[in-house]
Design an enzyme around this catalytic site. Structure first.
Site, PDB file in Angstrom:
ATOM      1  N   ARG A  75       0.844  -1.192   0.000  1.00 31.07           N
ATOM      2  CA  ARG A  75       0.000   0.000   0.000  1.00 31.07           C
ATOM      3  C   ARG A  75       0.881   1.243   0.000  1.00 31.07           C
ATOM      4  O   ARG A  75       1.082   1.900   1.030  1.00 31.07           O
ATOM      5  CB  ARG A  75      -0.967  -0.044   1.180  1.00 31.07           C
ATOM      6  CG  ARG A  75      -2.008  -1.137   0.978  1.00 31.07           C
ATOM      7  CD  ARG A  75      -3.270  -0.901   1.737  1.00 31.07           C
ATOM      8  NE  ARG A  75      -4.341  -1.724   1.191  1.00 31.07           N
ATOM      9  CZ  ARG A  75      -5.551  -1.795   1.708  1.00 31.07           C
ATOM     10  NH1 ARG A  75      -5.855  -1.091   2.775  1.00 31.07           N
ATOM     11  NH2 ARG A  75      -6.473  -2.561   1.160  1.00 31.07           N
TER      12      ARG A  75
ATOM     13  N   GLN B  95      -1.298   2.282  -5.874  1.00 31.49           N
ATOM     14  CA  GLN B  95      -2.719   2.416  -5.555  1.00 31.49           C
ATOM     15  C   GLN B  95      -3.607   1.917  -6.688  1.00 31.49           C
ATOM     16  O   GLN B  95      -4.637   1.271  -6.443  1.00 31.49           O
ATOM     17  CB  GLN B  95      -3.061   3.865  -5.234  1.00 31.49           C
ATOM     18  CG  GLN B  95      -2.565   4.321  -3.860  1.00 31.49           C
ATOM     19  CD  GLN B  95      -2.926   5.753  -3.563  1.00 31.49           C
ATOM     20  OE1 GLN B  95      -3.283   6.514  -4.463  1.00 31.49           O
ATOM     21  NE2 GLN B  95      -2.833   6.142  -2.304  1.00 31.49           N
TER      22      GLN B  95
ATOM     23  N   ASP C  94      -4.158  -1.990  -6.722  1.00 26.39           N
ATOM     24  CA  ASP C  94      -4.588  -2.609  -5.470  1.00 26.39           C
ATOM     25  C   ASP C  94      -5.967  -3.250  -5.611  1.00 26.39           C
ATOM     26  O   ASP C  94      -6.995  -2.572  -5.524  1.00 26.39           O
ATOM     27  CB  ASP C  94      -4.589  -1.543  -4.375  1.00 26.39           C
ATOM     28  CG  ASP C  94      -4.885  -2.094  -2.991  1.00 26.39           C
ATOM     29  OD1 ASP C  94      -5.165  -3.301  -2.884  1.00 26.39           O
ATOM     30  OD2 ASP C  94      -4.833  -1.314  -2.032  1.00 26.39           O
TER      31      ASP C  94
ATOM     32  N   SER D 222      -8.397  -2.846  -2.451  1.00 27.03           N
ATOM     33  CA  SER D 222      -9.116  -1.583  -2.323  1.00 27.03           C
ATOM     34  C   SER D 222     -10.281  -1.502  -3.299  1.00 27.03           C
ATOM     35  O   SER D 222     -11.395  -1.118  -2.931  1.00 27.03           O
ATOM     36  CB  SER D 222      -8.162  -0.404  -2.536  1.00 27.03           C
ATOM     37  OG  SER D 222      -7.256  -0.287  -1.462  1.00 27.03           O
TER      38      SER D 222
ATOM     39  N   TYR E 296      -3.627  -1.765   7.448  1.00 25.58           N
ATOM     40  CA  TYR E 296      -4.634  -2.489   8.218  1.00 25.58           C
ATOM     41  C   TYR E 296      -4.429  -2.249   9.701  1.00 25.58           C
ATOM     42  O   TYR E 296      -3.334  -1.920  10.153  1.00 25.58           O
ATOM     43  CB  TYR E 296      -4.542  -4.001   7.957  1.00 25.58           C
ATOM     44  CG  TYR E 296      -4.894  -4.389   6.554  1.00 25.58           C
ATOM     45  CD1 TYR E 296      -6.207  -4.665   6.210  1.00 25.58           C
ATOM     46  CD2 TYR E 296      -3.910  -4.498   5.575  1.00 25.58           C
ATOM     47  CE1 TYR E 296      -6.542  -5.033   4.915  1.00 25.58           C
ATOM     48  CE2 TYR E 296      -4.237  -4.862   4.280  1.00 25.58           C
ATOM     49  CZ  TYR E 296      -5.553  -5.137   3.961  1.00 25.58           C
ATOM     50  OH  TYR E 296      -5.867  -5.493   2.671  1.00 25.58           O
TER      51      TYR E 296
END
Length: 378
Positions: free
Chosen positions: A126, A131, A134, A137, A234
Site C-alpha cells: 500500500r 494504488q 490494489d 481496495s 490495516y
C-alpha cells in the site's frame, strides 16, 4: 508475449480477470490476448465483445497453450495451467493463507512444483504508486457499498426519515465497525440512503474520516488505540485492556442500532470477533447485521458463510464473495488493476513486464520451482 485469461471455476465466482477494455490495451502494448470462451458471460461480457477488442477465443487448453502470463480473479487450478510457457506468471488473487477453491498453501506449492511464477495481487504494497494496482481496495469499495444494499434488502423498514401526512418514519440507525476502504464506502452509502450513521475503529486516525462523511465517531476514550495505520494500512491486534473497553462500548451502542456492518480483517489471521451472541440479543427484533469478514472466520458470533441466519430475531447476513455480486463493475475494476500492474513495468525492448524489487518481492510467491515469499517460508 501471450496473455491468457481463463473462465473462473470457483463456486459463486462471477468475475473475470480481463475485459474488452484491458484486452485492447494489452494488445496495444504488443501482447497477444487469449480468453476462454464464455469467461465473461457471468459478468455480462459477450465473447463477441472480446473478439471485437482483438482477443482470440477458444477452449481452456487452447487459451493457456504457450501463455507467458495467465490472469485470474482467483488462482487457477495448477492442472488447468498445463501447457503454459515454462516459467509463466500466474497473476491473480491467490489467497495463500486460505482454504478451498482458488487458494491455500497446497496450491502455492503446486505452482512452484510446476515451475510457475505466482504473483499474489492481494500482497500489493500500500504505497502511492501501487494504488491503481490494489485489488483489495477496488473490490472492498464495492463490498462496502453492496453490504449496505444487502442490509436494506433484509431490513423491513425504510432507511431515510420520511415525513408523511400519516406520520413520521424515523431514520434507520446504522453502525459500521471497521473503517477501512469497505467501511468508509459503507458509511457513505448508508448516509446517501438517509440513515443515521455511526462508526468505530481501533485506529484513532480514522475519527476525522468518519466525521468527514457526516457520521458519528464512536471510540474508546480511556484506553489508547492505534495511532495512524497498522502494517500495510490495516489495523493490528489490540491489547486485552483495549478489547475489554471496546466490548463494553459496543455493547452499550449496539443495542440502539437497526443495522450493523462489520468489516474488520487482519491479513493472514482469523477475523477478530467483534459481536457476541449476548450483544446480538440486545438488539431490536428485525435488526440486521452484515458480516463482511464471514469468509475469514467472521466478526459476528453465529454468522455462517454463504447464509442468512436469524438469532434472537436479528438477521445475520453472511454472503460469500460480495464483490462478485456486482460482477460487471467488479470485473472492470479488477481487470484495470491487473493492467495497471503489468503495464507499469512493461519493457518495450523485452516485449514483456519486468518487475522491480519493491513490488516484485512483495507479490511474488514462487520462482524457479521454489516458494520464495518471506511470509510463506519458515
Amino acid at each position: 508475449m501471450k496473455i491468457a485469461a481463463l473462465r473462473e471455476t470457483a463456486a459463486g465466482e462471477r468475475r473475470v480477470a480481463v475485459t474488452p477494455e484491458t484486452a485492447k490495451k494489452f494488445i496495444a502494448l504488443g501482447a497477444e490476448v487469449a480468453v476462454e470462451a464464455g469467461a465473461g458471460a457471468s459478468a455480462s461480457i459477450a465473447d463477441a465483445d472480446f473478439a471485437a477488442a482483438g482477443a482470440t477465443l477458444g477452449d481452456a487448453a487452447a487459451t493457456v497453450a504457450g501463455a507467458d502470463i495467465v490472469l485470474g480473479v482467483q488462482g487457477p487450478s495448477p492442472a488447468a495451467l498445463a501447457g503454459a510457457a515454462p516459467g509463466a506468471w500466474v497473476v491473480a488473487g491467490l489467497n495463500p493463507f486460505g482454504t478451498g477453491e482458488g487458494g491455500g498453501r497446497e496450491r502455492v506449492d503446486a505452482y512452484a512444483a510446476a515451475g510457475l511464477e505466482a504473483l499474489a495481487m492481494e500482497f500489493m504494497p500500500r504505497i502511492t504508486r501501487a494504488q491503481s494496482m490494489d485489488i483489495l481496495s477496488s473490490q472492498s469499495n464495492l463490498a462496502g457499498y453492496k453490504a449496505v444494499l444487502d442490509a436494506a434488502a433484509e431490513y423491513g423498514r425504510a432507511f431515510p426519515m420520511m415525513m408523511t401526512a400519516a406520520g413520521t418514519v424515523s431514520a434507520a440507525r446504522v453502525f459500521v465497525m471497521g473503517v477501512g476502504v469497505a467501511g468508509l464506502q459503507a458509511i457513505a452509502t448508508a448516509r446517501r440512503l438517509g440513515a443515521q450513521v455511526s462508526a468505530t475503529d481501533v485506529r484513532s486516525a480514522t475519527r476525522e474520516q468518519i466525521l468527514s462523511l457526516g457520521a458519528k465517531p464512536v471510540f474508546v476514550e480511556k484506553v489508547a488505540g492505534i495511532e495512524g495505520e497498522g502494517a500495510g494500512g490495516y489495523a493490528g491486534e489490540m491489547s486485552p485492556e483495549y478489547q475489554r473497553a471496546q466490548a463494553e462500548l459496543v455493547s452499550s451502542h449496539i443495542a440502539r442500532q437497526d443495522v450493523v456492518i462489520t468489516t474488520a480483517l487482519i491479513p493472514g489471521r482469523p477475523a477478530p470477533r467483534l459481536i457476541s451472541d449476548a450483544q446480538i440479543a440486545t438488539m431490536r427484533p428485525g435488526s440486521v447485521i452484515v458480516d463482511l469478514a464471514v469468509e475469514s472466520g467472521g466478526n459476528v458470533e453465529g454468522a455462517i458463510a454463504g447464509e442468512i441466519v436469524e438469532r434472537h430475531g436479528v438477521k445475520i447476513v453472511g454472503h460469500r464473495n460480495v464483490p462478485s455480486r456486482l460482477a460487471a463493475d467488479a470485473s472492470a475494476l479488477f481487470a484495470r488493476n491487473l493492467f495497471n500492474f503489468l503495464s507499469a513495468f512493461w519493457d518495450k525492448e523485452a516485449g514483456r513486464p519486468v518487475l522491480d524489487e519493491e513490488i516484485g518481492d512483495a507479490v511474488r510467491l514462487t520462482r524457479a520451482g521454489q516458494v520464495v515469499h518471506p511470509r510463506l517460508v519458515s
